[in-house]
Write a protein that holds these residues in place. Structure first.
Motif, PDB file in Angstrom:
ATOM      1  N   LEU A 196       0.828  -1.211   0.000  1.00 54.58           N
ATOM      2  CA  LEU A 196       0.000   0.000   0.000  1.00 54.58           C
ATOM      3  C   LEU A 196       0.861   1.260   0.000  1.00 54.58           C
ATOM      4  O   LEU A 196       0.521   2.251  -0.665  1.00 54.58           O
ATOM      5  CB  LEU A 196      -0.938  -0.004   1.211  1.00 54.58           C
ATOM      6  N   ARG A 197       1.958   1.231   0.724  1.00 54.29           N
ATOM      7  CA  ARG A 197       2.845   2.393   0.746  1.00 54.29           C
ATOM      8  C   ARG A 197       3.395   2.672  -0.661  1.00 54.29           C
ATOM      9  O   ARG A 197       3.460   3.827  -1.106  1.00 54.29           O
ATOM     10  CB  ARG A 197       3.980   2.175   1.735  1.00 54.29           C
ATOM     11  N   GLY A 198       3.778   1.606  -1.360  1.00 50.55           N
ATOM     12  CA  GLY A 198       4.285   1.770  -2.720  1.00 50.55           C
ATOM     13  C   GLY A 198       3.230   2.309  -3.664  1.00 50.55           C
ATOM     14  O   GLY A 198       3.505   3.186  -4.495  1.00 50.55           O
ATOM     15  N   LEU A 199       1.999   1.834  -3.549  1.00 48.54           N
ATOM     16  CA  LEU A 199       0.919   2.321  -4.403  1.00 48.54           C
ATOM     17  C   LEU A 199       0.593   3.781  -4.096  1.00 48.54           C
ATOM     18  O   LEU A 199       0.329   4.578  -5.002  1.00 48.54           O
ATOM     19  CB  LEU A 199      -0.329   1.452  -4.212  1.00 48.54           C
ATOM     20  N   ALA A 200       0.617   4.130  -2.813  1.00 51.01           N
ATOM     21  CA  ALA A 200       0.324   5.513  -2.432  1.00 51.01           C
ATOM     22  C   ALA A 200       1.346   6.485  -3.002  1.00 51.01           C
ATOM     23  O   ALA A 200       1.013   7.630  -3.344  1.00 51.01           O
ATOM     24  CB  ALA A 200       0.276   5.632  -0.908  1.00 51.01           C
ATOM     25  N   ALA A 201       2.572   6.022  -3.130  1.00 48.19           N
ATOM     26  CA  ALA A 201       3.653   6.900  -3.594  1.00 48.19           C
ATOM     27  C   ALA A 201       3.717   7.024  -5.112  1.00 48.19           C
ATOM     28  O   ALA A 201       4.455   7.871  -5.631  1.00 48.19           O
ATOM     29  CB  ALA A 201       4.992   6.374  -3.071  1.00 48.19           C
ATOM     30  N   ASP A 202       2.940   6.207  -5.840  1.00 46.07           N
ATOM     31  CA  ASP A 202       3.106   6.154  -7.295  1.00 46.07           C
ATOM     32  C   ASP A 202       1.752   6.202  -7.996  1.00 46.07           C
ATOM     33  O   ASP A 202       1.197   5.168  -8.394  1.00 46.07           O
ATOM     34  CB  ASP A 202       3.853   4.876  -7.680  1.00 46.07           C
ATOM     35  N   PRO A 203       1.170   7.391  -8.184  1.00 45.66           N
ATOM     36  CA  PRO A 203      -0.129   7.486  -8.854  1.00 45.66           C
ATOM     37  C   PRO A 203      -0.099   7.022 -10.307  1.00 45.66           C
ATOM     38  O   PRO A 203      -1.109   6.536 -10.823  1.00 45.66           O
ATOM     39  CB  PRO A 203      -0.474   8.981  -8.746  1.00 45.66           C
ATOM     40  N   VAL A 204       1.038   7.146 -10.962  1.00 44.83           N
ATOM     41  CA  VAL A 204       1.137   6.675 -12.345  1.00 44.83           C
ATOM     42  C   VAL A 204       0.974   5.158 -12.401  1.00 44.83           C
ATOM     43  O   VAL A 204       0.269   4.613 -13.263  1.00 44.83           O
ATOM     44  CB  VAL A 204       2.478   7.099 -12.969  1.00 44.83           C
ATOM     45  N   GLN A 205       1.627   4.464 -11.473  1.00 43.97           N
ATOM     46  CA  GLN A 205       1.475   3.015 -11.409  1.00 43.97           C
ATOM     47  C   GLN A 205       0.030   2.634 -11.108  1.00 43.97           C
ATOM     48  O   GLN A 205      -0.511   1.684 -11.687  1.00 43.97           O
ATOM     49  CB  GLN A 205       2.400   2.441 -10.342  1.00 43.97           C
ATOM     50  N   ARG A 206      -0.617   3.375 -10.214  1.00 44.68           N
ATOM     51  CA  ARG A 206      -2.013   3.081  -9.891  1.00 44.68           C
ATOM     52  C   ARG A 206      -2.882   3.193 -11.138  1.00 44.68           C
ATOM     53  O   ARG A 206      -3.742   2.336 -11.388  1.00 44.68           O
ATOM     54  CB  ARG A 206      -2.527   4.033  -8.798  1.00 44.68           C
ATOM     55  N   LYS A 207      -2.694   4.249 -11.910  1.00 47.15           N
ATOM     56  CA  LYS A 207      -3.487   4.429 -13.126  1.00 47.15           C
ATOM     57  C   LYS A 207      -3.253   3.283 -14.109  1.00 47.15           C
ATOM     58  O   LYS A 207      -4.198   2.771 -14.725  1.00 47.15           O
ATOM     59  CB  LYS A 207      -3.138   5.766 -13.788  1.00 47.15           C
ATOM     60  N   ARG A 208      -2.007   2.861 -14.248  1.00 43.68           N
ATOM     61  CA  ARG A 208      -1.672   1.790 -15.186  1.00 43.68           C
ATOM     62  C   ARG A 208      -2.324   0.466 -14.756  1.00 43.68           C
ATOM     63  O   ARG A 208      -2.885  -0.258 -15.587  1.00 43.68           O
ATOM     64  CB  ARG A 208      -0.157   1.634 -15.272  1.00 43.68           C
ATOM     65  N   ILE A 209      -2.259   0.154 -13.485  1.00 39.83           N
ATOM     66  CA  ILE A 209      -2.842  -1.090 -12.988  1.00 39.83           C
ATOM     67  C   ILE A 209      -4.367  -1.050 -13.097  1.00 39.83           C
ATOM     68  O   ILE A 209      -4.999  -1.997 -13.564  1.00 39.83           O
ATOM     69  CB  ILE A 209      -2.418  -1.337 -11.528  1.00 39.83           C
ATOM     70  N   ALA A 210      -4.960   0.064 -12.666  1.00 44.83           N
ATOM     71  CA  ALA A 210      -6.415   0.181 -12.657  1.00 44.83           C
ATOM     72  C   ALA A 210      -7.003   0.066 -14.053  1.00 44.83           C
ATOM     73  O   ALA A 210      -8.104  -0.477 -14.236  1.00 44.83           O
ATOM     74  CB  ALA A 210      -6.824   1.502 -12.017  1.00 44.83           C
TER      75      ALA A 210
END
Length: 403
Positions: free
Chosen positions: A361-375
């Motif tokens: 969760l800490r890694g996802l919180a720090a990387d909004p670009v990664q979140r967009k790509r995964i989502a």
């Protein structure tokens, strides 16, 4: 009377197999003083209409009687077509009360009404196919071994029967503990563990010996029922679609457990407490939310924590994926490989268990670009696998239809 019923259940659950079988068959009796007394104690309402075909289509399928997470209705909906009539019947329990069904019946009527059972027995052979969920008698006669009789009876009436396994009905607790260090079965008492193992073993034997097609709703159950085929759960993509992004500076992390001990809610809460304290996430833990409001809550989240203990994924994860959320959960390598081998797609759920959840969760919180790509991968995954498009192909051989 309730005290007596509880006493009978306790005796039944702790008894050796031959005594349990005798009790089950006594309770399943449709005539005599036991049947009369059961009806008098439990039935306090009019008997509703039973499930029966509405057309003369060549294939007339009934999916009955559990409808967990509304899946009986969803599978039926995804099959209904010009040459196939597919309907479901649902017993209204605490787990199924809010789910939509074509036909429903209260638990009391289902278990105790001789009138309802007689009418449903007349209607069942009007279907060409009957899919029995969770080893529960479609006539309300109980679970487990009594289903053998129902399968045999339907076969004599030229009805093609299939069995559908949902989870705890066939999942072997001892094997799960041996292969999953965070298994929820670790928290069961010795007596509860023994009962769960005994029930799963009974149902697995029925599946193996029945001579009818067997399906499982999640891929992890193929370990417990190796002669089964995976029938993917179904959600409605349009109902869950959301235009909200997942790139908030402080992401909203949501967890909405249907069963806290099974989902690993205590672990989700502890991880969230740490990260909320650091100011890097907002945490929303929801429970008992009306069904019509759930899509809105899911769409308001950036990240959804699914289950952390079982090693699979189900309806709730698919709903969040359809909404374009980042889904975090504990999915076994074998489950991911099976989905990949059958569909060619990767399960787009971020891997985490109770030990790794804080870091994930800490890694996802720090990387909004990664979140967009995964989502972005979620809606397509659901559209290709869990929108109902695969239901007909998976059931084609059973239904004798083109996939």
């Amino acid at each position: 009377m309730q005290g007596f019923s509880d006493f009978v259940i306790r005796v039944r659950n702790s008894a050796p197999p031959f005594v349990r079988n005798a009790i089950d068959r006594t309770i399943a009796a449709e005539r005599g003083p036991i049947a009369w007394a059961k009806e008098k104690m439990l039935v306090r309402e009019d008997v509703p209409a039973v499930a029966s075909p509405r057309t003369d289509h060549e294939v007339r399928l009934l999916i009955t009687p559990m409808n967990y997470a509304g899946q009986g209705r969803e599978w039926a909906r995804s099959l209904d077509a010009a040459e196939v009539e597919a309907v479901n019947l649902a017993v209204l329990t605490a787990r199924t009360f809010h789910s939509t069904a074509d036909t429903s019946v209260s638990a009391a009527v289902f278990a105790a009404s001789r009138e309802w059972r007689s009418k449903q027995r007349e209607a069942l052979p009007l279907f060409t196919h009957v899919m029995i969920e969770s080893f529960t008698s479609p006539l309300g006669r109980g679970t487990g071994d009594v289903v053998r009789d129902d399968v045999a009876w339907l076969k004599t009436r030229n009805v093609r029967v299939a069995l559908l396994c949902h989870g705890t009905d066939v999942r072997h607790p001892n094997e799960h503990i041996a292969t999953h260090p965070f298994s929820p079965f670790l928290d069961l008492s010795a007596s509860s563990l023994e009962r769960a193992e005994r029930s799963a073993s009974t149902n697995a034997r029925i599946a193996a010996d029945s001579g009818v097609p067997v399906f499982v709703s999640t891929p992890d159950l193929l370990v417990d029922v190796p002669n089964a085929r995976w029938l993917p759960v179904v959600v409605e993509p349009d109902r869950w679609a959301s235009t909200r992004g997942v790139d908030a500076a402080v992401p909203v992390v949501m967890h909405m457990p249907s069963s806290g001990p099974i989902k690993g809610t205590a672990h989700a809460d502890r991880a969230a407490e740490i990260l909320v304290g650091e100011g890097i996430i907002e945490y929303r833990r929801l429970q008992d939310v009306p069904a019509e409001r759930v899509p809105g809550h899911v769409g308001d989240a950036d990240v959804v924590i699914d289950q952390l203990l079982l090693g699979s994924y189900g309806v709730a994860a698919c709903e969040a994926l359809a909404a374009g959320r980042v889904v975090v959960g504990n999915v076994d390598d074998a489950v991911r490989e099976h989905v990949r081998s059958v569909t060619g797609l990767e399960v787009p759920i971020v891997q985490a268990d109770p030990e790794s959840l804080v870091d994930v969760l800490r890694g996802l919180a720090a990387d909004p670009v990664q979140r967009k790509r995964i989502a972005a991968r979620g809606p397509e995954f659901v559209s290709q696998i869990h929108s109902g498009v695969r239901t007909r192909a998976v059931l084609a051989d059973y239904l004798d239809t083109a996939g």
